[in-house]
Motif scaffolding. Structure first.
Motif, PDB file in Angstrom:
ATOM      1  N   LEU A  74     -50.080 -18.496   3.454  1.00  0.00           N
ATOM      2  CA  LEU A  74     -50.385 -19.812   3.483  1.00  0.00           C
ATOM      3  C   LEU A  74     -50.473 -20.233   2.219  1.00  0.00           C
ATOM      4  CD1 LEU A  74     -53.338 -19.400   6.020  1.00  0.00           C
ATOM      5  CD2 LEU A  74     -51.044 -20.034   6.654  1.00  0.00           C
ATOM      6  N   PRO A 110     -48.433 -14.527   7.920  1.00  0.00           N
ATOM      7  CA  PRO A 110     -47.917 -15.642   7.504  1.00  0.00           C
ATOM      8  C   PRO A 110     -48.628 -15.770   5.954  1.00  0.00           C
ATOM      9  CG  PRO A 110     -49.440 -15.944   9.248  1.00  0.00           C
ATOM     10  CD  PRO A 110     -49.434 -14.453   9.325  1.00  0.00           C
ATOM     11  N   VAL A 157     -52.974 -21.704   0.533  1.00  0.00           N
ATOM     12  CA  VAL A 157     -54.015 -20.992  -0.118  1.00  0.00           C
ATOM     13  C   VAL A 157     -53.741 -19.960  -0.865  1.00  0.00           C
ATOM     14  CG1 VAL A 157     -56.052 -22.182   0.900  1.00  0.00           C
ATOM     15  CG2 VAL A 157     -55.063 -20.009   2.083  1.00  0.00           C
ATOM     16  N   ASN A 158     -52.800 -19.132  -0.193  1.00  0.00           N
ATOM     17  CA  ASN A 158     -52.653 -17.760  -0.756  1.00  0.00           C
ATOM     18  C   ASN A 158     -51.612 -18.086  -2.205  1.00  0.00           C
ATOM     19  OD1 ASN A 158     -52.155 -16.929   2.511  1.00  0.00           O
ATOM     20  ND2 ASN A 158     -53.666 -16.131   1.142  1.00  0.00           N
TER      21      ASN A 158
END
Lengths: 416, 416
Positions: free
Chosen positions: A111, A109, A113-114
């Motif tokens: 997120l 998955p 932050v990514n």
């Protein structure tokens, strides 16, 4: 022109991670003629990063940074760089797509932050990372170049080889620095220095430099030519090497950090010979060294890791009686292991190790570090006892090294 | 109080040597409560050394130097230190005796350059080197301590452990910095960060810090307590660990940089079980990892390095027909290797690897990085295909790592 390397991250300062990136960068920059004059490791703190950048820019033209670009909150380098260059972060669509693809292909998955890893300083040149999610960044100010890369070695090396090395070469064309390294064994550093004193003096008069680099069982000598035209430097170094071989060639086993497993492998390949290995105390370390060389399947058949008595008997046909009478760490057992391995595998050469690596298992008779190594070939079998008396990992390393040396000598000596 | 480490020598800057000393020193200093706030590598030049010493003394209380103390003429650190501390060299009789003994015991001729290694600054505290000929030197000036040590890791560590660590502790008594590291696998860095976000926030509110340290196949999490009374810090960290295990314990395989080979070894030891390994593409690398742990002979029997077809057939009773039909890199062959190894050795568990490490040997069907790993136990045999698609050394490393993980899961899952 000179360069500096700055590694950012507490893991290096507290000793949790060994900094292998800097050595790799040093080699690559040297090959381009860029002299690295300082490597600095600092904490992952804004003040420290800014101070280190200011200092480095005061001394050098090119500053390469690694580390501090992960998605998690302990990584603050990117924001610090934006601040340092009076810039702000913007989402770069191409980078965002790459990150999205990365997560799709790994099935993980994605997120927020990514997603934020696609936010980069608006005026830097973005170096796309095809192996991870942290991009490289190339900044220029007042004629100085600053490059920021992730700390994961595999990603950092990818960015350098894909794009950054070419950009550096374009930006700072120069004459390369040439190094040649002579690998010697069986001779002490100071004895060697004495033997080649006149040669060394002349070498320095000719504008070259020499460094002695001792490591376990080996003394390396590095000749450096800097500031010469490339072809001239090559000729000069070749001439020095020829003279060196006349003086001390009997101690030389290779050049240019060629590891012994490579040198031995090439000897085998050229002769069309095959090797098998029976390892006890080294547990597979010699095999692992052989296999680390690409193409080793041409001459390396494999071997046995005969750590227990039972394995020595079953796999290598070592005599149970001799094991009981002489103990596993003995010349007779080492020889039986090598002969058994050679027979079993059909190899031309077989080497065997058996010893007490420590820290336990030593006796007054056979203290920790006692090792027997045997080499079997068409010429017969020979064994030798070593007493390394060091810690476990070093005893294993020295055993692997000595076994490869015994093999090296055997191949050369039986070469008729 | 803070410390800095300065490594002296061109070999690090040109990338010929990886600086492992600094990581070791960082760990040791941290354990004493000394915060290393910078590591600097510089050229072996007087001006550079003096500049680096001045800068470090302006920031820190303790400066540890390694390197630049060999007998050969490229090493100039000792004379530079004498100059820096307005001192001169004198022959130290005790050191000279040690050097003479060293040469007598190794049977090598002693030369004038070796004798000169006994010449040391008259006012420094000499740290006797029992493992080599270059002494350590301890200087104090304006409340700052400067320590110079040889760069050979084995000698440097010896000097630190024999004497210098105790001297530092005496000179700078402090409260230790505590670190605990959680080793996780099978989870990405950002996914993990999201899972433990609230826990992490509370941890920071409690005055602890957290760092994410990704490495191949593993994410490590390091919790740090600094400035706490020791017992309190220990209790606080234990509490955090308990909470973490509730949140994400399924991803945890160990603590505090315990390598997987240690964790697996302890699982085997506690259960009284034995392991054997059949390695093809890893060539002995897994065996070498098992044997790197002291006492591994209690549970590790050994194995076979079956690199060639012939070795797979002869040593592991792999079917020739299946080798020809399916190729060496296939699930069926991996399983036969593991089953054959288990039978041959009488081990409770056997693991097997077969794959294409690269760079050559790939096909469209089985590209470089294709690896099959099998685990055999009393419960039967299972195999799994991996596609690492990286370079040779990393493919080998990831294979060894994944094989140990499959074994880890198998031991835990079959534990009834």
């Amino acid at each position: 022109m000179t360069a500096e390397i700055i590694t950012i991250g507490d893991e290096i300062l507290i000793g949790q991670t060994i900094d292998t990136n800097s050595a790799w960068l040093g080699q690559k920059l040297n090959a381009l003629g860029v002299d690295v004059n300082r490597i600095t490791s600092i904490h992952d703190e804004e003040g420290e990063i800014i101070k280190a950048l200011d200092e480095a820019a005061g001394r050098s033209d090119l500053i390469l940074m690694t580390g501090g670009l992960g998605p998690t909150r302990d990584d603050i380098t990117k924001n610090t760089l934006a601040k340092y260059f009076d810039d702000h972060l913007v989402i770069v669509p191409e980078v965002l797509e790459g990150i999205e693809e990365y997560f799709t292909s790994t099935g993980r998955p994605m997120l927020e932050v990514n997603r934020q890893q696609a936010a980069l300083p608006s005026r830097c040149r973005v170096i796309i990372n095809h192996r991870g999610t942290a991009s490289g960044m190339w900044f220029e100010r007042n004629g100085k170049v600053f490059v920021s890369m992730p700390g994961v070695p595999y990603e950092m090396k990818g960015l350098m080889e894909d794009e950054i090395l070419a950009l550096i070469q374009q930006r700072f064309p120069g004459s390369p620095i040439l190094h040649r390294t002579i690998m010697t064994q069986g001779v002490g550093e100071s004895f060697l220095a004495d033997l080649i004193a006149d040669w060394e003096t002349q070498l320095r008069l000719d504008g070259l430099t020499l460094a002695y680099l001792p490591s376990p069982g080996i003394v390396k000598l590095r000749i450096t030519a800097k500031g010469f035209e490339e072809q001239h430097a090559g000729r000069l170094i070749d001439e020095k090497l020829t003279q060196f071989m006349e003086l001390a060639g009997r101690f030389v086993f290779g050049f240019d950090d060629q590891p012994l497993e490579y040198v031995v492998g090439e000897l085998l390949r050229k002769r069309g010979k095959h090797l098998a290995i029976a390892e006890s105390c080294t547990g597979g370390a010699i095999g692992a060294r052989m296999v680390s060389i690409a193409g080793s399947s041409d001459y390396f058949l494999g071997g046995a890791v005969a750590y227990s008595y039972g394995m020595k008997e079953d796999m290598l046909e070592v005599s149970h009686e001799d094991l009981v009478t002489h103990g596993a760490v003995s010349g007779i057992i080492a020889e039986q292991m090598a002969v058994g391995m050679r027979k079993k595998s059909g190899a031309d050469f077989a080497i065997a190790t058996t010893g007490i690596a420590g820290p336990g298992g030593g006796t007054p008779d056979k203290p920790v570090g006692t090792v027997w190594i045997a080499v079997a070939s068409a010429a017969g079998v020979k064994s030798r006892c070593f007493r390394f008396r060091q810690n476990r990992s070093r005893n294993i390393e020295l055993t692997a090294h000595s076994a490869l040396f015994m093999l090296y000598r055997e191949i050369i000596d039986t070469d008729v």
